[in-house]
Design an enzyme around this catalytic site. Sequence first.
Site, mmCIF file in Angstrom:
data_model
loop_
_atom_site.group_PDB
_atom_site.id
_atom_site.type_symbol
_atom_site.label_atom_id
_atom_site.label_comp_id
_atom_site.label_asym_id
_atom_site.label_seq_id
_atom_site.Cartn_x
_atom_site.Cartn_y
_atom_site.Cartn_z
ATOM 1 N N CYS A 46 0.830 -1.210 0.000
ATOM 2 C CA CYS A 46 0.000 0.000 0.000
ATOM 3 C C CYS A 46 0.864 1.260 0.000
ATOM 4 O O CYS A 46 1.699 1.441 0.889
ATOM 5 C CB CYS A 46 -0.906 -0.012 1.231
ATOM 6 S SG CYS A 46 -1.824 1.519 1.457
ATOM 7 N N TRP A 79 -7.921 -6.577 4.990
ATOM 8 C CA TRP A 79 -6.539 -6.978 5.230
ATOM 9 C C TRP A 79 -6.489 -8.087 6.268
ATOM 10 O O TRP A 79 -7.207 -8.058 7.254
ATOM 11 C CB TRP A 79 -5.707 -5.792 5.715
ATOM 12 C CG TRP A 79 -5.623 -4.663 4.750
ATOM 13 C CD1 TRP A 79 -6.228 -3.442 4.863
ATOM 14 C CD2 TRP A 79 -4.896 -4.632 3.524
ATOM 15 N NE1 TRP A 79 -5.907 -2.658 3.787
ATOM 16 C CE2 TRP A 79 -5.100 -3.357 2.942
ATOM 17 C CE3 TRP A 79 -4.089 -5.564 2.853
ATOM 18 C CZ2 TRP A 79 -4.520 -2.987 1.730
ATOM 19 C CZ3 TRP A 79 -3.522 -5.190 1.642
ATOM 20 C CH2 TRP A 79 -3.732 -3.917 1.098
ATOM 21 N N ARG A 109 -14.610 0.426 4.504
ATOM 22 C CA ARG A 109 -13.423 -0.318 4.065
ATOM 23 C C ARG A 109 -12.289 -0.122 5.077
ATOM 24 O O ARG A 109 -11.998 0.995 5.496
ATOM 25 C CB ARG A 109 -13.001 0.160 2.672
ATOM 26 C CG ARG A 109 -11.791 -0.560 2.109
ATOM 27 C CD ARG A 109 -11.670 -0.328 0.605
ATOM 28 N NE ARG A 109 -11.592 1.083 0.262
ATOM 29 C CZ ARG A 109 -10.452 1.767 0.153
ATOM 30 N NH1 ARG A 109 -9.284 1.169 0.406
ATOM 31 N NH2 ARG A 109 -10.466 3.042 -0.192
ATOM 32 N N VAL A 110 -11.646 -1.211 5.454
ATOM 33 C CA VAL A 110 -10.523 -1.185 6.388
ATOM 34 C C VAL A 110 -9.254 -0.825 5.616
ATOM 35 O O VAL A 110 -8.944 -1.433 4.591
ATOM 36 C CB VAL A 110 -10.362 -2.549 7.078
ATOM 37 C CG1 VAL A 110 -9.087 -2.591 7.910
ATOM 38 C CG2 VAL A 110 -11.584 -2.846 7.937
ATOM 39 N N THR A 111 -8.541 0.176 6.101
ATOM 40 C CA THR A 111 -7.355 0.662 5.398
ATOM 41 C C THR A 111 -6.121 0.587 6.298
ATOM 42 O O THR A 111 -6.219 0.441 7.516
ATOM 43 C CB THR A 111 -7.559 2.114 4.924
ATOM 44 O OG1 THR A 111 -7.704 2.973 6.066
ATOM 45 C CG2 THR A 111 -8.794 2.238 4.037
ATOM 46 N N GLU A 127 -5.120 7.744 9.155
ATOM 47 C CA GLU A 127 -4.887 8.674 8.050
ATOM 48 C C GLU A 127 -3.380 8.823 7.855
ATOM 49 O O GLU A 127 -2.676 9.393 8.696
ATOM 50 C CB GLU A 127 -5.524 10.025 8.357
ATOM 51 C CG GLU A 127 -5.149 11.155 7.394
ATOM 52 C CD GLU A 127 -5.334 10.776 5.948
ATOM 53 O OE1 GLU A 127 -4.339 10.852 5.194
ATOM 54 O OE2 GLU A 127 -6.472 10.392 5.569
ATOM 55 N N SER A 128 -2.878 8.322 6.740
ATOM 56 C CA SER A 128 -1.434 8.230 6.534
ATOM 57 C C SER A 128 -0.740 9.586 6.618
ATOM 58 O O SER A 128 0.371 9.681 7.166
ATOM 59 C CB SER A 128 -1.140 7.577 5.187
ATOM 60 O OG SER A 128 -1.556 8.399 4.107
ATOM 61 N N TYR A 170 -5.487 6.150 -8.829
ATOM 62 C CA TYR A 170 -6.644 5.358 -8.400
ATOM 63 C C TYR A 170 -7.914 5.821 -9.111
ATOM 64 O O TYR A 170 -8.789 5.002 -9.424
ATOM 65 C CB TYR A 170 -6.816 5.443 -6.886
ATOM 66 C CG TYR A 170 -5.814 4.620 -6.137
ATOM 67 C CD1 TYR A 170 -6.068 3.293 -5.818
ATOM 68 C CD2 TYR A 170 -4.589 5.161 -5.753
ATOM 69 C CE1 TYR A 170 -5.138 2.526 -5.147
ATOM 70 C CE2 TYR A 170 -3.650 4.408 -5.078
ATOM 71 C CZ TYR A 170 -3.928 3.086 -4.776
ATOM 72 O OH TYR A 170 -2.996 2.328 -4.118
#
Length: 306
Positions: A46, A79, A109-111, A127-128, A170
């Site tokens: 990812c 995941w 959705r799991v991120t 949140e990246s 994306y």
Amino acid sequence: MSKAAAAFPRESDDEGRFVRQESAFRDQVWDRPAPGRYHLYVCKACPWAHRTMIVRELKGLGDVLAMTTVDPIRDERGWRFSEDAPDPLHGWSLLSEAYTATDPSFDARVTVPVLWDTEEGRVVNNESAEVLRMLNAWSDEGPDLLPDDLREEVEEVEDRVYDRVNNGVYKCGFASTQEAYEEAFDPLFAELDALDARLADSRYLVGGRLTEADVRLYTTLVRFDAVYFGHFKCNARRITDFPNLGPYLRDLFQHPGFGSTTDFDHIKRHYYVTHTSINPTQIVPKGPVLDLDAPHDRDRLGPRTV
């Protein structure tokens, strides 16, 4: 033109555009924590999680923040952990268990990444962009990736790059109509052209220094030729075809913390096996050959800041 099946139907609008969901957990911790207080869950495939892996290395936080990697193959459950890399804290099978432990009503959705609080037993942040900044603040080791004097320019670059490039690939790949795909395609390559021009006389994106803007762009560029060019139909040009972006990517790949956290096996298996609406055969291509250790000649533009 008819609308195809969307990769993520809940994140597709009526015109077939991919509309990314908002991150659910947004608490922030700015003071350096005690070792073991927090745990980082990532996937090497990812690009959003990869950002945090790079910063964790650059800032020397390996002894402060333990990290667990989930399996690159994701199914309808999200995941998952594998036998080779089990969850060391709870013995979970799925990362979704961290989400429901924090919010039992969570059904999106799991991120990744996930910053987990081991004492309070909850997801702090997924949140990246925010996790990246927290990690930068936790350590004085390595470069300051968001210096005060460059902050405004860094954020201006990041806003444009996020919309057109990081998320732009994306929006191309997950478009479910021809119109939505073409709407994303042209801004993507216009921005890549602008970035290529920007890098003609500067080793890094902002101020001649490595910043978080470079980290955030790198994780998209390094996946581009291997995945986005073919799988996501971002095929006007490869990154290696750009006179400055290609050497810039090689330069970053050879920096400490960048190439060492890049796993093309995980990257390619994730995209080509997981996205069955795009690649129903799940065949993972053997190519392309990527020589990211080749010379780059970027030293002429200034010193390395790592």
